[in-house]
Design an enzyme around this catalytic site. Structure first.
Site, PDB file in Angstrom:
ATOM      1  CB  CYS A  83      -0.997  -0.066   1.145  1.00  0.00           C
ATOM      2  SG  CYS A  83      -2.450   0.934   0.812  1.00  0.00           S
ATOM      3  CG  HIS A 176      -3.285  -2.985   4.181  1.00  0.00           C
ATOM      4  ND1 HIS A 176      -2.590  -2.375   5.212  1.00  0.00           N
ATOM      5  CD2 HIS A 176      -3.698  -1.982   3.377  1.00  0.00           C
ATOM      6  CE1 HIS A 176      -2.580  -1.069   5.038  1.00  0.00           C
ATOM      7  NE2 HIS A 176      -3.257  -0.797   3.933  1.00  0.00           N
ATOM      8  CD  GLU A 178      -0.654  -5.191   6.570  1.00  0.00           C
ATOM      9  OE1 GLU A 178      -0.509  -5.598   5.389  1.00  0.00           O
ATOM     10  OE2 GLU A 178      -1.048  -4.045   6.866  1.00  0.00           O
TER      11      GLU A 178
HETATM   12  N1  GLN Z   1      -3.517   6.514   0.559  1.00  0.00           N
HETATM   13  C1  GLN Z   1      -2.323   6.224   1.313  1.00  0.00           C
HETATM   14  C2  GLN Z   1      -1.126   7.001   0.774  1.00  0.00           C
HETATM   15  O1  GLN Z   1      -1.213   7.702  -0.173  1.00  0.00           O
HETATM   16  C3  GLN Z   1      -2.015   4.748   1.323  1.00  0.00           C
HETATM   17  C4  GLN Z   1      -3.073   3.999   2.090  1.00  0.00           C
HETATM   18  C5  GLN Z   1      -2.577   2.793   2.819  1.00  0.00           C
HETATM   19  O2  GLN Z   1      -1.373   2.558   2.925  1.00  0.00           O
HETATM   20  N2  GLN Z   1      -3.497   2.062   3.407  1.00  0.00           N
HETATM   21  O3  GLN Z   1      -0.070   6.918   1.306  1.00  0.00           O
END
Ligand code: GLN
Length: 197
Positions: A83, A176, A178
């Site tokens: 992410c 995610h 995890e």
């Molecule tokens: N939208 C977040 C960002 O730009 C990422 C979201 C996440 O890691 N759950 O960093």
């Protein structure tokens, strides 16, 4: 690199790092939190978790970790970015803050919060290359991959968009892993990528 029980750092400046430690331990690694260059020096590989990539980018600079991680990446340190971690590793970040930095370690373009407001969080089962059982993927304000370079191997897609990919020792997921209660992707990172590193 062949390490019996690798020490795998989890970047712990901000964001969702605790669940990664559990998944790494389950996959056979010795997890440790990384907040300083001295912490980084002790690890064989690194996980960059979800969170807020703009905040992480800032904290990477102030902690002195940005340049140290960049150097380790150029030496082939295996890294798994999830992410926000995926955003930090991408070559091209769309809709980032102007001062946001990324490592450019995997040849992908990502759009921050690319799944839009209506469905900014969702869960779905995805098919991962080489796995018989689907993986339950949790997307939280996830980045959307908008292009991948020729050196990138796509390991899973959701609605034709890559969501899990690797290039050399770098692996990234827009979801995610995890949070699935399923350590298969951490296991894959350790057993495929750590050996290539
Ligand atoms: N939208 C977040 C960002 O730009 C990422 C979201 C996440 O890691 N759950 O960093």
């Amino acid at each position: 690199m062949q390490v019996a029980q690798p020490v795998v750092g989890v970047l712990a400046l901000q964001g969702a790092f605790a669940a990664h430690e559990l998944a790494l331990a389950e996959a056979g690694a010795r997890p440790t939190q990384v907040r300083t260059p001295a912490d980084l020096a002790r690890v064989d590989a690194l996980v960059m978790p979800g969170g807020e990539s703009t905040t992480m980018s800032k904290l990477l600079e102030t902690s002195g970790l940005f340049d140290e991680i960049k150097a380790r990446l150029s030496e082939g340190m295996p890294v798994f970015g999830t992410c926000a971690g995926m955003i930090l590793l991408a070559t091209d970040v769309r809709d980032g803050r102007p001062d946001q930095r990324s490592f450019g370690a995997i040849d992908i373009a990502v759009q921050r919060n690319g799944y839009g407001r209506q469905v900014d969080s969702f869960e779905t089962d995805i098919h991962v290359e080489g796995e018989d059982v689907p993986f339950h993927a949790v997307f939280i304000r996830a980045p959307k991959v908008v292009s991948v370079g020729p050196a990138v191997e796509v390991l899973a897609v959701h609605e034709d968009v890559p969501v899990l990919a690797c290039q050399g020792a770098v692996m990234v997921a827009s979801f995610h892993p995890e949070l699935a209660g399923d350590a298969r992707l951490h296991h894959r990172f350790l057993h495929h990528h750590l050996r290539r590193g």
